[in-house]
Design a protein around this motif. Sequence first.
Motif, PDB file in Angstrom:
ATOM      1  N   CYS A  54     -10.351   4.077  -1.602  1.00 15.94           N
ATOM      2  CA  CYS A  54     -10.117   2.910  -0.688  1.00 15.94           C
ATOM      3  C   CYS A  54      -9.122   3.612   0.074  1.00 15.94           C
ATOM      4  O   CYS A  54      -8.160   4.213  -0.136  1.00 15.94           O
ATOM      5  CB  CYS A  54      -9.501   1.706  -1.699  1.00 15.94           C
ATOM      6  SG  CYS A  54      -8.816   0.542  -0.429  1.00 15.94           S
TER       7      CYS A  54
ATOM      8  N   LEU B  86      -3.339  15.360  -7.202  1.00 16.21           N
ATOM      9  CA  LEU B  86      -4.512  15.854  -6.167  1.00 16.21           C
ATOM     10  C   LEU B  86      -4.143  17.420  -6.124  1.00 16.21           C
ATOM     11  O   LEU B  86      -5.142  18.267  -6.214  1.00 16.21           O
ATOM     12  CB  LEU B  86      -4.351  15.131  -4.846  1.00 16.21           C
ATOM     13  CG  LEU B  86      -4.786  13.650  -5.029  1.00 16.21           C
ATOM     14  CD1 LEU B  86      -4.444  13.052  -3.852  1.00 16.21           C
ATOM     15  CD2 LEU B  86      -6.518  13.554  -5.324  1.00 16.21           C
TER      16      LEU B  86
ATOM     17  N   ALA C  69       0.890  -1.276  -0.091  1.00 11.31           N
ATOM     18  CA  ALA C  69      -0.092   0.045  -0.113  1.00 11.31           C
ATOM     19  C   ALA C  69       0.763   1.167   0.162  1.00 11.31           C
ATOM     20  O   ALA C  69       0.338   2.409  -0.281  1.00 11.31           O
ATOM     21  CB  ALA C  69      -0.782   0.082   1.107  1.00 11.31           C
TER      22      ALA C  69
ATOM     23  N   ALA D  82      -5.270   6.197  -5.323  1.00 15.01           N
ATOM     24  CA  ALA D  82      -4.024   5.820  -5.147  1.00 15.01           C
ATOM     25  C   ALA D  82      -3.824   4.382  -4.490  1.00 15.01           C
ATOM     26  O   ALA D  82      -3.301   3.748  -4.944  1.00 15.01           O
ATOM     27  CB  ALA D  82      -3.408   6.556  -4.098  1.00 15.01           C
ATOM     28  N   GLN D  83      -5.121   3.938  -3.721  1.00 10.54           N
ATOM     29  CA  GLN D  83      -5.016   2.662  -3.337  1.00 10.54           C
ATOM     30  C   GLN D  83      -6.045   1.772  -4.215  1.00 10.54           C
ATOM     31  O   GLN D  83      -5.812   0.419  -4.114  1.00 10.54           O
ATOM     32  CB  GLN D  83      -5.836   2.637  -1.925  1.00 10.54           C
ATOM     33  CG  GLN D  83      -4.606   3.180  -1.062  1.00 10.54           C
ATOM     34  CD  GLN D  83      -3.061   2.516  -1.013  1.00 10.54           C
ATOM     35  OE1 GLN D  83      -3.133   1.396  -1.194  1.00 10.54           O
ATOM     36  NE2 GLN D  83      -2.302   3.444  -0.379  1.00 10.54           N
TER      37      GLN D  83
ATOM     38  N   THR E  34     -11.368   9.535  -1.229  1.00  6.64           N
ATOM     39  CA  THR E  34     -10.373   8.278  -1.526  1.00  6.64           C
ATOM     40  C   THR E  34     -11.355   7.010  -1.986  1.00  6.64           C
ATOM     41  O   THR E  34     -12.425   6.830  -1.589  1.00  6.64           O
ATOM     42  CB  THR E  34      -9.640   7.940  -0.246  1.00  6.64           C
ATOM     43  OG1 THR E  34      -8.614   6.860  -0.722  1.00  6.64           O
ATOM     44  CG2 THR E  34     -10.452   7.234   1.064  1.00  6.64           C
TER      45      THR E  34
HETATM   46  N1  PLP Z   1      -3.782   8.884  -1.441  1.00 14.22           N
HETATM   47  C1  PLP Z   1      -3.609   7.592  -0.811  1.00 14.22           C
HETATM   48  C2  PLP Z   1      -5.173   7.073  -0.232  1.00 14.22           C
HETATM   49  C3  PLP Z   1      -2.590   7.287  -0.550  1.00 14.22           C
HETATM   50  O1  PLP Z   1      -2.533   5.973   0.131  1.00 14.22           O
HETATM   51  C4  PLP Z   1      -1.520   7.822  -0.997  1.00 14.22           C
HETATM   52  C5  PLP Z   1      -0.026   6.942  -0.718  1.00 14.22           C
HETATM   53  O2  PLP Z   1       0.051   6.302   0.051  1.00 14.22           O
HETATM   54  C6  PLP Z   1      -1.526   8.948  -1.530  1.00 14.22           C
HETATM   55  C7  PLP Z   1      -2.676   9.339  -1.762  1.00 14.22           C
HETATM   56  C8  PLP Z   1      -0.125   9.801  -2.323  1.00 14.22           C
HETATM   57  O3  PLP Z   1       0.472   8.929  -3.008  1.00 14.22           O
HETATM   58  P1  PLP Z   1       1.963   9.211  -3.506  1.00 14.22           P
HETATM   59  O4  PLP Z   1       2.675   9.160  -2.377  1.00 14.22           O
HETATM   60  O5  PLP Z   1       2.228   8.402  -4.479  1.00 14.22           O
HETATM   61  O6  PLP Z   1       1.798  10.685  -4.165  1.00 14.22           O
END
Ligand code: PLP
Length: 404
Positions: free
Chosen positions: A169, A95, A27, A198-199, A167
């Motif tokens: 998830c 985002l 994750a 992302a998830q 989100t």
């Molecule tokens: N959103 C969710 C739900 C996440 O789990 C994550 C990272 O763990 C992110 C956004 C941010 O992703 P990144 O660090 O790849 O930009």
Amino acid sequence: MNAAPASLRDEFPLLAATPELHYLDSAATAQIHRLALDAVVRHETTRRANVSRGTYRLAEAADLAYEQARQTAARFLNATSTDEVIFTSGATASLNLVAHAFGGTLKAGDRVVISVAEHHSNFVPWQMLRERTGIELALIPVTAAGQLDLARLPELIDSKCRLVAVTQCSNVTGAWTDVATLVTAARKVGAKVLLDGAQGAQHGPQDVRALGIDFYAFSGHKCFGPGGVGMLWGRGELLAAMPPFLTGGGMIGEVTPQATTWAAPPQRFEAGTPPIAQAVGLAAALEWMMSLDWPQIHAREARLCELMIEGLQRIPGLRLLGPEAQEARAPIVSFEIPGLHPHDICQVLDAHQLALRGGHHCAQPLLAALGAEVCTRASIALYNDEADIAALLDGLGFVLRELA
Ligand code: PLP
């Protein structure tokens, strides 16, 4: 269909090289697939040049590879057009792009609805937008099991609401969001919907049209691709009406000393040199993902998750966070053991070749709502197997003997 789960681990170079490692932190970052790594190396050794600038053959080959990667991403998302697909550096950048560019079309008093369950990267950009523009930021609360409390939607998603950004998830509890209910509520009042995937994207190709959403963000490193690349998908007409976020080379129509005009999307949102080889590598990972038998993989991941939860529940005092029902969660399981700090737990587990994440998981509002400050998280991906789960449960036995 070429998925042969038993041998999947061997398709990941790091896992193949470290048979003793039990990697349960997908994750945070999933391991890179061999095809994605090969695609990066092939690109960097045969087609490395900047894109959208050169007229020599090498640069044209780089252009072609980059735009083919966009086509692959569009297929992975079932986008209407490749022009709706923007390469970014990751979900966080995607985002922030929406918070700035779509956010730039909002005015004081407009409401953006997010949820308590958001990762900080879908939380803080909206707080910053509130400071800049005076928008109202409202939060969908969570139930005791960490699921969005949809009973609260009527009072939050009304005629003032312009965007619902949630989100897909949870990165802490694994709880899936009921996207259909949110989209129905948002559509009734003309609000747009942003899904932080992302998830979600790690668990299979997406259909942004069937989801009925307006924006979708995800990261390549969680989808078996390289780091430093991610995607934002947005509906064409929305992107066309949005001002840029970052500015500079590659995103302009014309620059004069007096003023600048913008290129059309997606270039408008890809200022500067994009992550070219990373995009090509990500496309190889997405192509591979599109060849898999996902119902079979989901069934397997769910079985492993159930096995893990059953084992964890046998540990006296351990508190599981997240939904009870297996179908309501992705294979992400967080837990607390009273008196033991997750960093200590993870260190002992590391000594037993187990890679897990402990901390607040960039989701402090969610943890506070669940009555926790920090927790330990095990996340399962398609290359995990029963041996990983057994090792975790054994490892926690060592933790209890050494630390409790
Ligand atoms: N959103 C969710 C739900 C996440 O789990 C994550 C990272 O763990 C992110 C956004 C941010 O992703 P990144 O660090 O790849 O930009």
